[in-house]
Design an enzyme around this catalytic site. Structure first.
Site, PDB file in Angstrom:
ATOM      1  N   ARG A  64     -21.294  10.765 -20.855  1.00  0.00           N
ATOM      2  CA  ARG A  64     -20.359  10.017 -20.016  1.00  0.00           C
ATOM      3  C   ARG A  64     -19.155  10.942 -19.808  1.00  0.00           C
ATOM      4  O   ARG A  64     -18.495  11.339 -20.767  1.00  0.00           O
ATOM      5  CB  ARG A  64     -19.890   8.750 -20.720  1.00  0.00           C
ATOM      6  CG  ARG A  64     -18.781   8.053 -19.907  1.00  0.00           C
ATOM      7  CD  ARG A  64     -17.895   7.207 -20.762  1.00  0.00           C
ATOM      8  NE  ARG A  64     -18.661   6.135 -21.342  1.00  0.00           N
ATOM      9  CZ  ARG A  64     -18.437   5.695 -22.585  1.00  0.00           C
ATOM     10  NH1 ARG A  64     -17.522   6.229 -23.347  1.00  0.00           N
ATOM     11  NH2 ARG A  64     -19.164   4.717 -23.065  1.00  0.00           N
ATOM     12  N   ASP A 106     -17.837   7.419 -28.193  1.00  0.00           N
ATOM     13  CA  ASP A 106     -16.609   7.746 -27.451  1.00  0.00           C
ATOM     14  C   ASP A 106     -16.055   9.089 -27.912  1.00  0.00           C
ATOM     15  O   ASP A 106     -16.379   9.559 -29.001  1.00  0.00           O
ATOM     16  CB  ASP A 106     -15.525   6.695 -27.737  1.00  0.00           C
ATOM     17  CG  ASP A 106     -15.839   5.349 -27.100  1.00  0.00           C
ATOM     18  OD1 ASP A 106     -16.814   5.252 -26.343  1.00  0.00           O
ATOM     19  OD2 ASP A 106     -15.083   4.400 -27.384  1.00  0.00           O
TER      20      ASP A 106
HETATM   21  P1  FDA Z   1      -7.324   8.177 -12.472  1.00  0.00           P
HETATM   22  O1  FDA Z   1      -6.459   7.849 -13.643  1.00  0.00           O
HETATM   23  O2  FDA Z   1      -6.969   9.340 -11.619  1.00  0.00           O
HETATM   24  O3  FDA Z   1      -7.453   6.892 -11.588  1.00  0.00           O
HETATM   25  C1  FDA Z   1      -8.102   6.837 -10.344  1.00  0.00           C
HETATM   26  C2  FDA Z   1      -7.747   5.502  -9.693  1.00  0.00           C
HETATM   27  O4  FDA Z   1      -8.358   4.451 -10.442  1.00  0.00           O
HETATM   28  C3  FDA Z   1      -6.242   5.183  -9.736  1.00  0.00           C
HETATM   29  O5  FDA Z   1      -5.589   5.668  -8.599  1.00  0.00           O
HETATM   30  C4  FDA Z   1      -6.232   3.686  -9.808  1.00  0.00           C
HETATM   31  O6  FDA Z   1      -6.356   3.140  -8.526  1.00  0.00           O
HETATM   32  C5  FDA Z   1      -7.462   3.358 -10.617  1.00  0.00           C
HETATM   33  N1  FDA Z   1      -7.141   3.210 -12.053  1.00  0.00           N
HETATM   34  C6  FDA Z   1      -7.365   4.100 -13.037  1.00  0.00           C
HETATM   35  N2  FDA Z   1      -6.944   3.627 -14.226  1.00  0.00           N
HETATM   36  C7  FDA Z   1      -6.424   2.427 -13.978  1.00  0.00           C
HETATM   37  C8  FDA Z   1      -5.817   1.448 -14.795  1.00  0.00           C
HETATM   38  N3  FDA Z   1      -5.677   1.613 -16.109  1.00  0.00           N
HETATM   39  N4  FDA Z   1      -5.404   0.326 -14.188  1.00  0.00           N
HETATM   40  C9  FDA Z   1      -5.552   0.140 -12.855  1.00  0.00           C
HETATM   41  N5  FDA Z   1      -6.104   1.034 -12.032  1.00  0.00           N
HETATM   42  C10 FDA Z   1      -6.545   2.147 -12.587  1.00  0.00           C
HETATM   43  N6  FDA Z   1     -11.189   8.372 -22.392  1.00  0.00           N
HETATM   44  C11 FDA Z   1     -11.305   9.107 -23.508  1.00  0.00           C
HETATM   45  O7  FDA Z   1     -10.475   9.973 -23.766  1.00  0.00           O
HETATM   46  N7  FDA Z   1     -12.361   8.882 -24.371  1.00  0.00           N
HETATM   47  C12 FDA Z   1     -13.338   7.959 -24.097  1.00  0.00           C
HETATM   48  O8  FDA Z   1     -14.277   7.795 -24.892  1.00  0.00           O
HETATM   49  C13 FDA Z   1     -13.234   7.217 -22.892  1.00  0.00           C
HETATM   50  N8  FDA Z   1     -14.194   6.306 -22.554  1.00  0.00           N
HETATM   51  C14 FDA Z   1     -14.155   5.738 -21.303  1.00  0.00           C
HETATM   52  C15 FDA Z   1     -15.224   4.951 -20.873  1.00  0.00           C
HETATM   53  C16 FDA Z   1     -15.232   4.448 -19.577  1.00  0.00           C
HETATM   54  C17 FDA Z   1     -16.412   3.630 -19.104  1.00  0.00           C
HETATM   55  C18 FDA Z   1     -14.129   4.712 -18.699  1.00  0.00           C
HETATM   56  C19 FDA Z   1     -14.110   4.195 -17.283  1.00  0.00           C
HETATM   57  C20 FDA Z   1     -13.066   5.461 -19.141  1.00  0.00           C
HETATM   58  C21 FDA Z   1     -13.043   5.967 -20.438  1.00  0.00           C
HETATM   59  N9  FDA Z   1     -11.983   6.741 -20.887  1.00  0.00           N
HETATM   60  C22 FDA Z   1     -12.116   7.442 -22.058  1.00  0.00           C
HETATM   61  C23 FDA Z   1     -10.684   6.764 -20.138  1.00  0.00           C
HETATM   62  C24 FDA Z   1     -10.589   7.945 -19.191  1.00  0.00           C
HETATM   63  O9  FDA Z   1     -10.427   9.138 -19.907  1.00  0.00           O
HETATM   64  C25 FDA Z   1      -9.396   7.794 -18.230  1.00  0.00           C
HETATM   65  O10 FDA Z   1      -8.212   7.760 -18.964  1.00  0.00           O
HETATM   66  C26 FDA Z   1      -9.457   6.555 -17.353  1.00  0.00           C
HETATM   67  O11 FDA Z   1     -10.762   6.323 -16.882  1.00  0.00           O
HETATM   68  C27 FDA Z   1      -8.513   6.698 -16.133  1.00  0.00           C
HETATM   69  O12 FDA Z   1      -8.863   7.798 -15.371  1.00  0.00           O
HETATM   70  P2  FDA Z   1      -9.722   7.723 -14.020  1.00  0.00           P
HETATM   71  O13 FDA Z   1     -10.849   8.657 -14.178  1.00  0.00           O
HETATM   72  O14 FDA Z   1     -10.095   6.353 -13.694  1.00  0.00           O
HETATM   73  O15 FDA Z   1      -8.812   8.420 -12.915  1.00  0.00           O
END
Ligand code: FDA
Length: 306
Positions: free
Chosen positions: A179, A129
Site C-alpha cells: 500500500r 502499517d
Molecule cells: P494529500 O494530503 O495531498 O491530499 C490530497 C487531497 O485529498 C487533499 O487536497 C484533500 O482534498 C483530500 N484529503 C487528504 N487528506 C484529507 C483529510 N485528512 N481530510 C480531508 N481531506 C483530505 N500514513 C503512514 O505514514 N503510514 C500508514 O500506514 C498509512 N496508512 C494509510 C492507509 C490508507 C488507506 C490511507 C488512505 C492513508 C494512510 N496513511 C498512512 C496516511 C497517508 O500517509 C497520508 O498522510 C494521507 O493519505 C493524506 O495524504 P493524501 O495522499 O491523501 O494526499
C-alpha cells in the site's frame, strides 16, 4: 499549523486529557463511525452494498506491556471471525507497535503469523502499517520474515521517504503487496522529501515500479493509499499504457474522506477499499488527519459549534 498539530499528536498531556472532552469526541465522528468494532462492521456492510470494500484498524500504538500486545492479537482474531460471519469483503490493517513490537519482536511475529493464517483461510490480506521513520528498517525486515511464511500479507510504504525506491527494489523478489502512501509523520529533510512536488513525483515513480513488477508476471499487488485524485488518474493512465486493466491496482481511502470520489471510482470500474478505524485511542491518529489538511481544523470547529 501542520507542525503544531503533529506536535499536539505527540504531546503526552494533551494525549491523556483532550480526548476526554465532549467536543473532541464529537469532532472525531467525521473520521470514524464509532469507537466500537460493531460500528465499523456496520459501516462496512453499508459500503459493501455500494461496491466499496473495507479494511479495519483498531486505533492504538506503542503498547507498553506484552499483555496489551497479546490482547490486540486476540481482538483482531475475533474481528476476522466477525468479518467472515457477516460475509464482508474486509481486511485488517495494524501497527506492529500495537502488537508489542517495541517489547518483543519475535512474539510480535508470532502474533502476525497467527493473524495472517486466519486472514488467509478466507483469502484475505493482512496489512502492516508503516509508522515513523525510526521503525522503517525494522518494519521492512519484519515484513520480509512474515511474507516468507505468509504470502497473503501486505506492507505500507511511504513516498516521502528517500529510501523507499530502494526498499521496493529489495522487496520485489518477494512479490510484495504494497500500500503506497505519501506518509503522515514529521520527518527531517535528510531522509524525507519535503516539497509536495517531490513527494508526488516519488509517489508516481514508485507506483509505476510496482506496476512494472506486476506486468512482468509477478504476483505484485499495489494499493494506492491516497485521496489525491490527480495522482490516481496519472497512475491509472500509466497502467493503461502498460496494457494493464483497471483492476491491476486498488484504491484505498480513509473513512469520511472523499466519499464522493470513492463512489465514482467504483462506478468507473476501479477496486476501492475504505479503511475504517475504531477504538478508544484515536487522539494521535485524529491529530495526524487534521495535520494532513489544516482546513479540517475549521471543519472540526464548525462541527463542535453546530
Ligand atoms: P494529500 O494530503 O495531498 O491530499 C490530497 C487531497 O485529498 C487533499 O487536497 C484533500 O482534498 C483530500 N484529503 C487528504 N487528506 C484529507 C483529510 N485528512 N481530510 C480531508 N481531506 C483530505 N500514513 C503512514 O505514514 N503510514 C500508514 O500506514 C498509512 N496508512 C494509510 C492507509 C490508507 C488507506 C490511507 C488512505 C492513508 C494512510 N496513511 C498512512 C496516511 C497517508 O500517509 C497520508 O498522510 C494521507 O493519505 C493524506 O495524504 P493524501 O495522499 O491523501 O494526499
Amino acid at each position: 499549523m501542520r507542525r503544531l498539530l503533529l506536535w499536539m499528536a505527540r504531546n503526552r498531556f494533551l494525549r491523556t486529557n483532550l480526548p476526554k472532552l465532549w467536543f473532541a469526541k464529537r469532532a472525531v465522528r467525521r473520521f470514524m463511525p464509532g469507537e466500537e468494532a460493531s460500528s465499523a462492521l456496520d459501516a462496512a456492510a453499508k459500503f459493501q452494498a455500494e461496491g466499496i470494500r473495507a479494511e479495519f484498524t483498531r486505533l492504538g500504538e506503542n503498547v507498553t506491556n506484552l499483555s496489551e500486545g497479546d490482547e490486540t492479537a486476540e481482538h483482531y482474531l475475533g474481528l476476522l471471525a466477525d468479518i467472515e460471519a457477516r460475509g464482508l469483503d474486509g481486511e485488517v490493517s495494524l501497527k506492529l507497535t500495537q502488537l508489542g513490537y517495541d517489547l518483543d519482536v519475535d512474539r510480535t511475529l508470532e502474533h502476525a503469523r497467527r493473524l495472517a493464517s486466519k486472514a488467509g483461510e478466507a483469502g484475505r490480506t493482512l496489512w502492516v502499517d508503516m509508522e515513523g521513520s525510526s521503525y522503517a528498517e525494522g518494519t521492512i525486515s519484519f515484513y520480509e520474515r512474515l511474507k516468507a511464511t505468509h504470502p497473503n500479507t501486505g506492507l505500507c510504504l511511504q513516498s516521502y521517504l528517500r529510501r523507499t525506491a530502494a526498499d521496493i527494489a529489495r522487496l520485489m523478489p518477494l512479490e510484495p503487496r504494497i500500500r503506497l502512501v505519501k506518509g503522515a509523520y514529521a520527518e527531517p529533510e535528510s531522509i524525507a522529501f519535503r516539497s509536495h512536488d517531490d513527494v508526488d513525483r516519488s509517489y508516481v515513480e514508485l507506483a509505476v515500479a510496482l506496476l512494472e513488477g506486476r506486468k512482468n508476471g509477478g504476483d505484485v499487488r499495489l494499493g494506492l493509499g491516497t485521496h489525491d485524485i490527480r495522482l490516481i488518474e496519472q497512475i491509472a493512465e500509466q497502467a493503461t499504457g502498460m496494457g494493464l486493466p483497471k483492476t491491476s491496482f486498488e484504491v484505498q481511502m480513509l473513512y469520511g474522506i472523499r466519499m464522493d470520489q470513492q463512489r465514482r471510482l467504483v462506478r468507473e470500474g476501479y477496486v476501492v477499499r475504505d479503511l475504517i478505524s475504531y477504538g478508544h485511542a484515536w487522539y494521535p491518529w485524529y491529530m495526524r488527519r487534521l495535520a494532513e489538511r489544516p482546513a479540517n481544523v475549521i471543519f472540526a470547529l464548525r462541527q463542535i459549534i453546530g
